[in-house]
Scaffold this active site. Sequence first.
Site, PDB file in Angstrom:
ATOM      1  N   ASP A 110      -6.839 -27.793 -13.573  1.00 32.75           N
ATOM      2  CA  ASP A 110      -5.413 -28.073 -13.368  1.00 32.75           C
ATOM      3  C   ASP A 110      -5.201 -29.299 -12.480  1.00 32.75           C
ATOM      4  OD1 ASP A 110      -6.194 -26.858 -10.991  1.00 32.75           O
ATOM      5  OD2 ASP A 110      -4.460 -25.524 -10.864  1.00 32.75           O
ATOM      6  N   ASP A 116     -11.053 -30.185 -11.591  1.00 34.93           N
ATOM      7  CA  ASP A 116     -11.616 -29.095 -10.794  1.00 34.93           C
ATOM      8  C   ASP A 116     -11.982 -27.922 -11.707  1.00 34.93           C
ATOM      9  OD1 ASP A 116      -9.034 -28.294 -11.383  1.00 34.93           O
ATOM     10  OD2 ASP A 116      -8.609 -27.503  -9.398  1.00 34.93           O
ATOM     11  N   ASP A 162     -10.822 -25.076 -12.712  1.00 37.07           N
ATOM     12  CA  ASP A 162      -9.883 -24.546 -13.705  1.00 37.07           C
ATOM     13  C   ASP A 162      -9.063 -25.653 -14.363  1.00 37.07           C
ATOM     14  OD1 ASP A 162      -8.425 -24.932 -11.304  1.00 37.07           O
ATOM     15  OD2 ASP A 162      -6.887 -23.521 -11.948  1.00 37.07           O
ATOM     16  N   SER A 178      -9.545 -22.118  -8.183  1.00 31.34           N
ATOM     17  CA  SER A 178      -9.230 -23.534  -8.281  1.00 31.34           C
ATOM     18  C   SER A 178     -10.339 -24.374  -7.676  1.00 31.34           C
ATOM     19  CB  SER A 178      -7.864 -23.806  -7.643  1.00 31.34           C
ATOM     20  OG  SER A 178      -7.429 -25.098  -7.940  1.00 31.34           O
TER      21      SER A 178
END
Length: 581
Positions: free
Chosen positions: A309, A305, A307, A146
């Site tokens: 999410d 960010d 990834d 993340s």
Amino acid sequence: MKSIQDRYRLWSENLYFDEETRQELGLITDTQEIEDRFYMDLEFGTGGLRGIIAAGTNRMNKYVIRKVTQGLAECVCDHGTEGMQRGVVIAYDSRRYSPEFALEAALVLAQNGVKAYLFDGLRPTPELSFAVRHLHALAGIVVTASHNPKTYNGYKVYWDDGGQVPPAKADQILARIEARENWLGIEPMSIEAAKTSGLLEIIGEEIDRPYLALVRELALNPGLDAQKGENLRIVYTPLHGAGNILVRRALSELGFSSVTIVPEQELPDSDFTTVPYPNPEIPETFELARKYGVKINADLLLATDPDADRLGVVLRASNGDFEQLTGNQIGVLLTFYILSRKKALGTLPENATIIKTIASTDLADEVANYFNVRVENVLTGFKFIAEKEKEMEENGWGTFQFGFEESYGYLAGDFVRDKDGIIASVLLAEAALYYQQVEGSNLFDILEGIYKRFGYYLDAQESLALEGMKGKEEMARIMDTLRQEEILELGGILIEKFDDYEHRIGKNLGSGQTYPLKLPRSNVLRFSFNGGGFVMVRPSGTEPKIKFYFSVKGDTLLEAEDTLRKVKTDVMHRITQIRSS
């Protein structure tokens, strides 16, 4: 369990481990470093792993990936041939070794006879959640850390509803992992054999298209987006991560054509060389975006960010300055936009519900109550928001409208079961366009109106990094001390309620009455102020940190700022005293 030295010798000498691993470990001369790498297995908690990339049992590497995936594979095999054929979907981001770890997981699954669907390139975590549902897979894996620093990577497990693996299933996977003390003998299938046997299938655009179609359906004013979208000037940065293509496509397909991408941060870069670390919460991640924002006179700066999410947002204020929103401010703005527009359009159902975490601002509760919308508060972590949404669907007692957590995670719709930076980007852009084109205002004006109606809620966070075995012990001591002391006020503000989620008991400090807490057990303490706001403390489930959440309310901005400063000073002084005692 073998000693630290036994584990170290196994990894540094046995030929099962590749030469690179054995050489890396052979060069370590610091006994403390050896201890930290081998005193425990990297913890499988909150549905996955996260750790520093390096050799060792307490690090992220392909051997840890193999062992964890073997545990997952055995749980999938428990579901028989049908579960094995339904298989596992795997996605990954731009971090070091993410593609390699993802492939390693796919080939371990294949070796166990479990079908693996592997994305053909970087994909956002929320698309993995969607893909599990779309392909009717039994489980999913996403390789990501993340927004953590570049030295980290991670591995998150999802189950068949597209949500992060539920506690009972996580416990089953963990039991399988822990039952295998031996690190040797887990061999992945060859790529050729996996593809030939049909146990490895590469996926891509056939998942992207239906996902983006459902994202478009969430638009509340698609006609306005198509006709006027080009008037909203947006700067977007994927921060070298997986959001680049899908965020741009989602915005473009709705009509937001005036989107400038930060070129220095457009392409994948596992070292994240343009930022201190790739977290859209920190102002430094927007430095380059601000330059392009000034250049094109942008209305809105967006950042996802690695990834994709999480979403960070910077707005251009009336005076031309760019100001960053907190995660709570974004959540409140989207809550207000969705509920107010649906009410105006006549599409807000009677049983409408929003879901937020106990770490997120009470201001959202006030906004929801104003629209007669139910609020469900859940534990920190987006998996609990997704679980509550699933529970509502199964029991038929509410219609999910929006969910958010203060750490920049947002969700609308029913086709993803995790926070989604693509969905949030679209809704935030549409909200900005609507207020600009229809009401002649901006999101700051809307936020100020919300504050004037409900009170000035300000929030902040502090984190205390406590590494290694000693750090864990110190975190436990801090939590135990705060739990045992009866704290009646913080920063001069009286505390109305003290909730201890570890013991699942709350106490009204005015009356002295206790009450049961219905949420699951969790090492969290929450001190709620009279009149609104709170302080919450909890050890992080994914990082060696203890986190402090502050939320205060004032009649004016100045009053709220002064209260926040006093409360933070008081709390952190108490923590210093505990640590030095």
